[in-house]
Design an enzyme around this catalytic site. Structure first.
Site, short mmCIF file in Angstrom:
data_model
loop_
_atom_site.label_atom_id
_atom_site.label_comp_id
_atom_site.label_asym_id
_atom_site.label_seq_id
_atom_site.Cartn_x
_atom_site.Cartn_y
_atom_site.Cartn_z
N LYS A 38 17.54 -16.86 61.91
CA LYS A 38 17.68 -16.94 63.31
C LYS A 38 17.70 -18.08 64.08
O LYS A 38 17.43 -19.22 63.27
CB LYS A 38 16.66 -15.94 63.89
N TYR A 264 14.12 -44.06 83.92
CA TYR A 264 14.27 -43.40 85.22
C TYR A 264 12.70 -43.18 85.73
O TYR A 264 11.66 -43.28 85.14
CB TYR A 264 14.86 -41.87 84.73
C1 LIG Z 1 10.86 -14.67 63.30
C2 LIG Z 1 10.40 -13.55 62.60
C3 LIG Z 1 9.94 -13.76 61.08
C4 LIG Z 1 9.87 -14.96 60.35
O1 LIG Z 1 8.44 -15.41 60.79
P1 LIG Z 1 8.32 -16.91 60.08
O2 LIG Z 1 6.82 -17.42 60.44
O3 LIG Z 1 9.10 -18.02 60.37
O4 LIG Z 1 8.36 -16.91 58.75
C5 LIG Z 1 9.71 -12.58 60.47
N1 LIG Z 1 9.75 -11.34 61.18
C6 LIG Z 1 9.88 -11.37 62.45
C7 LIG Z 1 10.14 -10.02 63.09
C8 LIG Z 1 10.47 -12.43 63.14
O5 LIG Z 1 10.62 -12.25 64.46
#
Ligand SMILES: *Cc1c(COP(=O)(O)O)cnc(C)c1O
Length: 367
Positions: A38, A264
């Site tokens: 993701k 800035y």
């Molecule tokens: C993002 C996510 C993961 C992955 O988690 P990590 O700590 O990055 O390995 C796994 N399961 C769900 C439901 C998630 O939202």
């Protein structure tokens, strides 16, 4: 390693392979592995990462939203893709691209079944999520009968997997809580599979869960941050390799006299003669404004150069008074896990946020 001419994010696919193999080596032979890609593959490049993992025979992918799954399909990814937080408005798009929804409440389950019926789908793969303590998304134990009757009333969907998510898998002081979540998940899935009369894939652990709770691997694990080299604990992180390195160059060097200001709001006023370098990377590229005024730093010729004044949208200025560098020289924002973790700590955040903040404006280069 290529010479740097602009701000780039280097992606090391050999490191990715190493991390994938390391995580896989902690699993039973039959345990499947789902790669969470993701948020542009944790800020890297989801398609490039997914292609490499597909070649390594990953079993599943997950993304948060349908659009992210569509990008993977457009890039030619054929592996099943679980959409962790699908929106009802995206159900058609999702089906069109053969993406598999997480259905986590009566409302979304019924609305997906309705869409499935209207499209005359048969056994479309869906995933059911239970809330076991994170209190974010998921059905509760009391919903089992409702789920079963909805599923048995339609031929349009089939439960491919049932899952849950740990709230504190990286936190050793929350071991009892995690164990309680694991037991709740066992209880819920036992009841559900008994009533379903077939056995979906069960999964519960993210990266820290994979490493800290082998008893919760079930049929599949979900690895995200670990694939990119971070395990939320130093010992395991040492066994992983850094995948993403953020680099830039020096655009211009200035000599700043005593009592002159930099940037800035004149946030920095010099109390002596110093030298600054202007770097073409700013908060619009993912350098959080909180890194301004000495909180953050870059590395030039192996030396730390602290950020001076406020972070601009497209640039930062850093103090190079004691560094023998010149315009055009390479600048490292981060190229290893300990720097990412250190930068994260300095603004009270976590590696996840540092990585996913790197904006799409930054050129990705694959090594
Ligand atoms: C993002 C996510 C993961 C992955 O988690 P990590 O700590 O990055 O390995 C796994 N399961 C769900 C439901 C998630 O939202």
């Amino acid at each position: 390693m290529a010479v740097v001419h602009q701000t780039i994010l280097e992606i090391d696919l050999n490191a990715l392979q190493h991390n994938f193999e390391y995580l896989t080596s902690t699993l039973h032979q039959n345990t499947k592995i789902l790669a969470v890609v993701k948020a542009f593959g944790y800020g890297t490049d989801a398609s490039i990462i997914a292609k490499k993992l597909e070649n390594l025979n990953v079993d599943y992918f997950a993304v948060a939203y349908a659009k992210e799954g569509v990008s993977l399909r457009d890039a030619g990814i054929k592996t099943p893709i679980l959409v962790l937080h699908p929106q009802i408005i995206d159900f058609r798009t999702l089906i069109e691209h053969h993406l598999e929804p997480n259905l986590y409440s009566k409302r979304v389950l019924e609305s997906f079944i309705q869409e499935g019926e209207s499209q005359h789908l048969k056994n479309y793969p869906i995933h059911i999520k239970f809330n076991t303590g994170l209190n974010r998304l998921g059905f509760s134990e009391n919903d089992i009968d409702m789920i079963i009757s909805s599923i048995k009333n339609t031929k349009s969907v089939k439960i491919t997997s049932v899952f849950s998510h740990l709230a504190a898998s990286e936190d050793k002081s929350e071991k009892d809580f995690s164990k309680h979540q694991i037991n709740t998940f066992k209880k819920v899935t036992d009841q559900l599979t008994l009533k379903l009369e077939y056995k979906p894939i069960l999964h519960m652990t993210n990266t820290s869960g994979i490493l800290n709770y082998p008893e919760a691997h079930f049929d599949m694990v979900r690895a995200g941050i670990g694939l990119f080299g971070f395990a939320n604990d130093e010992l395991h992180t040492k066994k992983l390799r850094n995948v993403a390195a953020l680099k830039s160059i020096i655009s211009q060097i200035h000599t700043i006299e005593k009592d002159q200001s930099v940037g800035y709001n004149r946030a920095f006023i010099s109390d002596k003669l110093i030298k600054t370098a202007t770097i073409p990377i700013g908060h619009a590229d993912g350098i959080h404004r909180a890194f301004g005024n000495g909180k953050g730093y870059v590395t030039i010729l192996g030396e730390k150069a602290p950020i001076i004044g406020n972070v601009c949208m497209d640039m930062i200025m850093v103090n190079i008074t004691d560094i023998n560098c010149k315009e055009g020289d390479e600048v490292i924002v981060f190229d290893n896990q300990s720097t990412v973790d250190d930068l994260a700590k300095r603004i009270n955040t976590i590696s996840y946020e540092i990585l996913t903040a790197i904006s799409q404006r930054v050129k990705r280069i694959v090594n």
